[in-house]
Structures are given as C-alpha cells and as structure tokens.
Motif scaffolding. Structure first.
Motif, PDB file in Angstrom:
ATOM      1  N   LEU A  53       0.734  -1.296  -0.092  1.00 33.28           N
ATOM      2  CA  LEU A  53      -0.196  -0.236  -0.091  1.00 33.28           C
ATOM      3  C   LEU A  53       0.777   1.426  -0.406  1.00 33.28           C
ATOM      4  N   ALA A  54       2.037   1.317   0.321  1.00 35.69           N
ATOM      5  CA  ALA A  54       2.617   2.681   0.845  1.00 35.69           C
ATOM      6  C   ALA A  54       4.107   1.970   0.530  1.00 35.69           C
ATOM      7  N   PRO A  55       4.832   1.664  -0.737  1.00 37.42           N
ATOM      8  CA  PRO A  55       6.118   0.740  -0.611  1.00 37.42           C
ATOM      9  C   PRO A  55       6.940   2.136  -0.032  1.00 37.42           C
ATOM     10  N   ASP A  56       7.174   3.570  -0.011  1.00 43.17           N
ATOM     11  CA  ASP A  56       7.542   4.879   0.353  1.00 43.17           C
ATOM     12  C   ASP A  56       7.812   5.044   1.058  1.00 43.17           C
ATOM     13  N   HIS A  57       7.435   4.200   2.754  1.00 44.20           N
ATOM     14  CA  HIS A  57       7.354   4.657   3.781  1.00 44.20           C
ATOM     15  C   HIS A  57       7.625   3.106   4.830  1.00 44.20           C
ATOM     16  N   ASP A  58       8.410   3.557   6.085  1.00 40.07           N
ATOM     17  CA  ASP A  58       8.171   2.556   6.914  1.00 40.07           C
ATOM     18  C   ASP A  58       7.254   2.459   7.507  1.00 40.07           C
ATOM     19  N   PRO A  59       6.551   0.716   7.015  1.00 39.35           N
ATOM     20  CA  PRO A  59       5.617  -0.231   7.691  1.00 39.35           C
ATOM     21  C   PRO A  59       5.690   0.221   9.580  1.00 39.35           C
ATOM     22  N   LEU A  60       6.587   0.442  10.249  1.00 37.97           N
ATOM     23  CA  LEU A  60       5.915   0.703  11.306  1.00 37.97           C
ATOM     24  C   LEU A  60       5.859   1.989  12.214  1.00 37.97           C
ATOM     25  N   GLU A  61       6.151   2.727  11.356  1.00 37.44           N
ATOM     26  CA  GLU A  61       6.281   4.317  11.320  1.00 37.44           C
ATOM     27  C   GLU A  61       4.923   4.990  10.922  1.00 37.44           C
ATOM     28  N   VAL A  62       4.299   4.344   9.911  1.00 36.27           N
ATOM     29  CA  VAL A  62       3.198   4.639   8.969  1.00 36.27           C
ATOM     30  C   VAL A  62       1.750   3.520   9.692  1.00 36.27           C
ATOM     31  N   LEU A  63       1.995   2.375  10.255  1.00 39.43           N
ATOM     32  CA  LEU A  63       0.789   1.814  10.889  1.00 39.43           C
ATOM     33  C   LEU A  63       0.293   2.490  11.472  1.00 39.43           C
ATOM     34  N   ALA A  64      -1.023   3.033  12.469  1.00 39.50           N
ATOM     35  CA  ALA A  64      -1.236   3.766  14.066  1.00 39.50           C
ATOM     36  C   ALA A  64      -1.737   2.755  14.205  1.00 39.50           C
ATOM     37  N   ARG A  65      -2.953   1.755  13.679  1.00 38.97           N
ATOM     38  CA  ARG A  65      -4.304   1.685  14.023  1.00 38.97           C
ATOM     39  C   ARG A  65      -3.902   0.004  13.215  1.00 38.97           C
TER      40      ARG A  65
END
Length: 223
Positions: A53-65
């Motif tokens: 979904l968001a390949p340019d972003h760190d999964p640990l930083e982008v996930l809120a919930r």
C-alpha cells in the motif's frame, strides 16, 4: 488488539494479540469471533500489506492501528507519516488508492487514512493469508539461505562492532556475497524463510546493482 505473551510447558515464550473483550476479562459474545491472533504471522502479513500500500514508507512508522473483524481487516495509516502537510496528502492518498485490490476501500478520518480489506484473516503453519486465497507456500532456496548466513559471517570477520568494514574479504566471490548483509532486514528474513520474490536466485543478487536505500531495495527485490 493488545500484545501479550504466555509461556509453554518448556518455558518458551509465545507472543500473540488479544481483543479488548478478553483483555477486560469479559466473555466473548460469539464463539466464531476473532479474539486472539498469533503475533509473528500477523506482523508479517501487516508488513507485507503495508509494503504494497505504501512502499515508500516504513511500515512501523506509518501504521497507527489495526482492527480485525470477523469478515474484514482495517488498517489505519498515520497522516503525519504519509504526508508532510495538507497540500501533499491528496497525492499520498491517491498513491495508496492505486495499490488497492478488488473490494478494498480507503477513506480519511481525523488523523488517519483507513484501508478497509473485506476479507477474513486466516492462519496456518506460521503463515497468514486472507480468506479466498491459498496459503502462501514457502519457496525455500538453500543457496540464498546459505548466502545470507555466509554474508553475516564475512561481516563479523571483516568489520568492527559498528559493522564498518576494516578490510575487504579476500576473494571476489566473497566480496560479492557480503553485500547481502546490508540488505533491508525484512528482505533478508524473507530469503531465510522462503518468502523472497518469485524467481529470485543467488546469481541475480551477485551481479545486480543493489541500491543502498532500503526502500529502493524493497521496490527492486520484494516478493
């Protein structure tokens, strides 16, 4: 879901997530509901999905919930991690929208972008997948597994405590292999577990121009 753990008969720790219902000591209303999730396969599935979904972003930083329902999974992505300001947020949402699969929906709510995945999350044999899909089979490549392990042995032998090379490995073959030790951690784990990109082989990596940026590596090598 709340992270927790328990210990088995042999003393090993088992991590999992429990629903707020169980966490508050209440009795579940439905027997077929999802109230516990094994931690490792859940985390792997979330990371793989967020890379899509968001390949340019760190999964640990982008996930809120993350919310897991009987027939759907919902992921809340942090607006602050997706976009620096309100002007560029529509572009970020549009990029995510282009990665959606059949039936998936996206909407903004307060400080999060929610992705609704209308399928039930299932587990078997340490793997997680969505209902209607076949469980992903491991494609273990022994040459890749040995190469990743060897790369770390070379790094330990030729680098200091900060993983800075003090000398180059003695052979051309070893100098090519040691680069694998600097791949993104999730890419290395995928190779060790047989979840690498279909068709990826050791020879491809030995001669490829591997970028230094982990996000660029994922776009190039992720399965």
């Amino acid at each position: 879901m709340t992270p927790t753990h328990a210990y088995g008969k042999r003393g090993g720790a088992h991590r999992y997530y429990i629903s707020s219902t169980l966490n508050r000591g209440k009795t579940p209303k439905r027997l077929d509901g999802i109230y516990r999730l094994p931690a490792l396969p859940t985390e792997r599935w979330v990371i793989e999905t967020l890379h899509r979904l968001a390949p340019d972003h760190d999964p640990l930083e982008v996930l809120a919930r993350m919310e897991v329902h009987e027939g759907a999974v919902q992921l809340a992505l942090k607006v602050s991690a997706l976009s620096e300001d309100e002007r560029t947020l529509p572009l970020a949402v549009d990029r995510i929208g282009r990665q959606l699969q059949d039936g998936e929906r996206i909407h903004e709510k307060q400080d999060a972008v929610w992705v609704h995945i209308p399928r039930r999350l299932k587990f078997r044999g340490g793997r997680a997948w969505l209902s209607g899909e076949a469980p992903k089979r491991n494609r273990m490549s022994q040459p890749l597994v040995k190469a990743v392990k060897w790369a770390h042995e070379l790094l330990d032998a030729n680098a200091d405590a900060n993983h800075v090379l003090q000398q180059a490995p003695p052979t051309v073959h070893e100098r090519g292999l040691i680069r694998l030790a600097w791949l993104a951690p999730d890419l290395q784990m995928a190779m060790l577990e047989g979840r690498q990109k279909p068709g990826l082989c050791l020879e491809d990596l030995r001669f490829a121009r591997i970028p230094l940026c982990w996000d660029d590596q994922r776009r190039m090598l992720a399965g």
